[in-house]
Design a protein around this motif. Structure first.
Motif, PDB file in Angstrom:
ATOM      1  N   LYS A 115       0.820  -1.215   0.000  1.00 50.87           N
ATOM      2  CA  LYS A 115       0.000   0.000   0.000  1.00 50.87           C
ATOM      3  C   LYS A 115       0.849   1.259   0.000  1.00 50.87           C
ATOM      4  CE  LYS A 115      -3.897  -1.829   2.673  1.00 50.87           C
ATOM      5  NZ  LYS A 115      -3.549  -3.113   3.332  1.00 50.87           N
ATOM      6  N   TYR A 116       0.184   2.392  -0.142  1.00 52.07           N
ATOM      7  CA  TYR A 116       0.781   3.703   0.124  1.00 52.07           C
ATOM      8  C   TYR A 116      -0.286   4.518   0.827  1.00 52.07           C
ATOM      9  CZ  TYR A 116      -1.788   5.020  -4.101  1.00 52.07           C
ATOM     10  OH  TYR A 116      -2.786   5.218  -5.024  1.00 52.07           O
ATOM     11  N   SER A 117       0.121   5.650   1.396  1.00 49.09           N
ATOM     12  CA  SER A 117      -0.807   6.402   2.249  1.00 49.09           C
ATOM     13  C   SER A 117      -2.044   6.883   1.486  1.00 49.09           C
ATOM     14  CB  SER A 117      -0.087   7.601   2.879  1.00 49.09           C
ATOM     15  OG  SER A 117      -1.008   8.331   3.664  1.00 49.09           O
ATOM     16  N   SER A 118      -3.184   6.729   2.145  1.00 48.91           N
ATOM     17  CA  SER A 118      -4.480   7.132   1.598  1.00 48.91           C
ATOM     18  C   SER A 118      -4.499   8.598   1.145  1.00 48.91           C
ATOM     19  CB  SER A 118      -5.545   6.919   2.678  1.00 48.91           C
ATOM     20  OG  SER A 118      -5.138   7.533   3.898  1.00 48.91           O
ATOM     21  N   ILE A 119      -3.713   9.436   1.786  1.00 46.05           N
ATOM     22  CA  ILE A 119      -3.796  10.888   1.532  1.00 46.05           C
ATOM     23  C   ILE A 119      -3.474  11.236   0.086  1.00 46.05           C
ATOM     24  CG2 ILE A 119      -1.389  11.365   2.255  1.00 46.05           C
ATOM     25  CD1 ILE A 119      -4.364  13.644   3.045  1.00 46.05           C
ATOM     26  N   TRP A 273     -14.879   6.921   7.824  1.00 43.25           N
ATOM     27  CA  TRP A 273     -13.997   5.745   7.744  1.00 43.25           C
ATOM     28  C   TRP A 273     -14.316   4.834   6.563  1.00 43.25           C
ATOM     29  CZ3 TRP A 273      -9.603   6.494   9.632  1.00 43.25           C
ATOM     30  CH2 TRP A 273      -9.429   7.238  10.815  1.00 43.25           C
ATOM     31  N   GLU A 274     -15.550   4.950   6.048  1.00 43.05           N
ATOM     32  CA  GLU A 274     -15.863   4.159   4.841  1.00 43.05           C
ATOM     33  C   GLU A 274     -15.092   4.704   3.652  1.00 43.05           C
ATOM     34  OE1 GLU A 274     -20.001   3.393   3.767  1.00 43.05           O
ATOM     35  OE2 GLU A 274     -20.273   2.814   5.870  1.00 43.05           O
ATOM     36  N   GLU A 275     -15.037   6.033   3.588  1.00 41.31           N
ATOM     37  CA  GLU A 275     -14.266   6.676   2.502  1.00 41.31           C
ATOM     38  C   GLU A 275     -12.797   6.241   2.608  1.00 41.31           C
ATOM     39  OE1 GLU A 275     -14.763  11.006   2.061  1.00 41.31           O
ATOM     40  OE2 GLU A 275     -12.581  11.120   1.811  1.00 41.31           O
ATOM     41  N   PHE A 276     -12.277   6.198   3.840  1.00 39.73           N
ATOM     42  CA  PHE A 276     -10.890   5.765   4.059  1.00 39.73           C
ATOM     43  C   PHE A 276     -10.685   4.347   3.532  1.00 39.73           C
ATOM     44  CE2 PHE A 276      -8.124   3.293   6.966  1.00 39.73           C
ATOM     45  CZ  PHE A 276      -6.911   3.906   6.724  1.00 39.73           C
ATOM     46  N   MET A 277     -11.589   3.434   3.917  1.00 38.64           N
ATOM     47  CA  MET A 277     -11.436   2.030   3.514  1.00 38.64           C
ATOM     48  C   MET A 277     -11.508   1.869   1.993  1.00 38.64           C
ATOM     49  SD  MET A 277     -10.515   0.355   6.004  1.00 38.64           S
ATOM     50  CE  MET A 277     -10.278  -1.110   4.994  1.00 38.64           C
ATOM     51  N   GLU A 278     -12.394   2.653   1.365  1.00 36.49           N
ATOM     52  CA  GLU A 278     -12.492   2.597  -0.095  1.00 36.49           C
ATOM     53  C   GLU A 278     -11.167   3.009  -0.733  1.00 36.49           C
ATOM     54  OE1 GLU A 278     -14.823   1.438  -2.349  1.00 36.49           O
ATOM     55  OE2 GLU A 278     -15.460   0.544  -0.464  1.00 36.49           O
ATOM     56  N   GLY A 279     -10.562   4.074  -0.183  1.00 36.88           N
ATOM     57  CA  GLY A 279      -9.271   4.551  -0.702  1.00 36.88           C
ATOM     58  C   GLY A 279      -8.195   3.495  -0.513  1.00 36.88           C
ATOM     59  N   VAL A 280      -8.193   2.864   0.665  1.00 36.88           N
ATOM     60  CA  VAL A 280      -7.175   1.845   0.955  1.00 36.88           C
ATOM     61  C   VAL A 280      -7.354   0.644   0.018  1.00 36.88           C
ATOM     62  CG1 VAL A 280      -6.394   0.197   2.712  1.00 36.88           C
ATOM     63  CG2 VAL A 280      -6.796   2.581   3.343  1.00 36.88           C
ATOM     64  N   LYS A 281      -8.619   0.352  -0.334  1.00 37.13           N
ATOM     65  CA  LYS A 281      -8.885  -0.782  -1.232  1.00 37.13           C
ATOM     66  C   LYS A 281      -8.590  -0.451  -2.699  1.00 37.13           C
ATOM     67  CE  LYS A 281     -12.979  -1.858   0.837  1.00 37.13           C
ATOM     68  NZ  LYS A 281     -14.376  -2.208   0.689  1.00 37.13           N
TER      69      LYS A 281
END
Ligand code: FAQ
Length: 335
Positions: A115-119, A273-281
């Motif tokens: 991975k890389y950072s969500s930001i 946190w859903e937006e975060f998880m979508e980005g991480v996925k």
């Protein structure tokens, strides 16, 4: 002296006791020391993710290099983006001491296995974003990375010392850019506020999921890899940012943000946190674009790696480690 050097015949249990005692004394673990496989894997995962973030993190700000509003701003931005490349390289070097090559880690990133950072999945829509990234994104990076200077693995901690010095400078340049815009026209002030509105919540997400949903924190804290939990660092960042926002004259977009006298900290709302998880996925606004750009840069750099390898062979030097694929046979980075 490591136990492997002093006691070659030591049993696994003795080696583990020695490792635990080193961690308990807050001493550093060095690359040739014995370490549990889980410790090594966790470090490779975190350091690789951190290195990839620095390299992918060049893209959002790099987007504005050709459109910087003055020569001075362009020189500053160029230097900052180059610094991020340097941070990536220190970190890949730290990971190499654990037996994984830079190429191997890059290929895992390109294959979607690291991975890389969500930001860095958010777009940069105006020049104010360059300031906001410096102020908030580098600000969050500093909060997270200063404690990592004391991480238990020597090469990672030592890389962090220099990275943090440079990140502090980046944060100040971002603040200075925004402060200059805030002294400008109404349009410039609106541009800054709009940018802060977009980046505030993603900056809070950089610290990772809430502690209760963070599968890695407890073990990483026990091993001294992480020195603080995700929520502790997020709180520190909010407390640090509120007076800075006041000094700038911008509003942080959180209606729940207020000082809590009893706790001696600010209360604040939760990011989505859903937006975060979508980005991480991989489903964030710019994931596909960031990875396509990274893949293209890697392919276009193939001739440099081939040339460096051929040059090294001609000079009778060792092949540069970063050009070797599959250096490690342990598969320790697989997720
Ligand atoms: N983005 O159990 P935890 C920069 C993943 S600064 C994406 O809490 P952990 C400078 C996590 O990997 C940015 N994924 O994990 C710069 C795990 O998934 P996995 C980079 C995230 O490791 C500025 C899962 O969620 N900084 O680049 C994120 O204990 C401006 C569960 O999470 C670092 O990497 C996220 N935000 O804690 C450059 C700092 N958060 O792997 C250019 C070092 C979590 O189990 C311009 N890293 N995940 O499948 C750390 O401190 C930690 O790894 C955390 C996450 C705190 C990020």
């Amino acid at each position: 002296m490591t136990l492997t050097e002093t006691a070659p015949g030591a049993s696994e249990a003795e080696l583990e006791r020695h490792f635990e005692a080193t961690i308990a004394r807050n001493d550093r673990i060095e690359p040739r020391d014995w370490m549990p496989e889980g410790y090594r894997k966790t470090l490779v995962r975190q350091i690789a993710q951190h290195a990839h973030s620095e390299i992918i993190g060049m893209q959002p700000e790099g987007n504005w290099i050709t459109r910087a509003p003055s020569l001075r701003r362009k020189a500053i931005l160029l230097a900052k983006v180059q610094d991020e490349a340097g941070h990536g390289l220190y970190l890949y070097s730290a990971a190499e001491t654990l037996g994984v090559s830079r190429l191997e880690l890059t290929e895992l990133l390109l294959a979607g296995r690291q991975k890389y950072s969500s930001i860095f999945n958010y777009p940069t829509l105006s020049y104010a974003d360059v300031g906001t990234i410096g102020w908030l994104v580098d600000g969050a990076a500093i909060c997270n990375q200063v404690p990592l200077c004391r991480t238990s693995f020597g090469p990672y901690g030592r890389a962090m010392i220099r990275v943090c010095k440079e990140e502090s400078f980046h944060q100040r340049q971002g603040f200075e850019l925004l402060a200059t815009m805030m002294r400008g026209t109404d349009e410039q002030r609106a541009m800054v506020q709009e940018s802060v509105d977009r980046f505030w919540w993603p900056a809070l997400m950089m610290f990772g999921p809430p502690d209760a949903d963070s599968p890695n924190t407890a073990q990483s804290m026990a091993w001294g890899i992480k020195r603080n939990t995700n929520d502790e660092l997020r709180q520190k960042f909010v407390d640090m940012s509120v007076p800075q926002a006041e000094a700038l004259g911008v509003t942080l977009p959180d209606p729940e943000l207020r000082w809590n006298e009893e706790r001696g900290h600010h209360d604040f709302g939760q990011p989505d946190w859903e937006e975060f998880m979508e980005g991480v996925k991989g489903n964030g606004p710019c994931n596909a674009q960031r990875m396509a750009h990274r893949r293209r840069a890697h392919e276009e750099g193939a001739w440099v790696r081939a040339a460096a390898t051929a040059y090294a062979a001609k000079q009778g030097l060792d092949t540069p480690r970063s050009s070797l694929a599959g250096h490690s046979t342990t598969g320790g980075t697989e997720r």
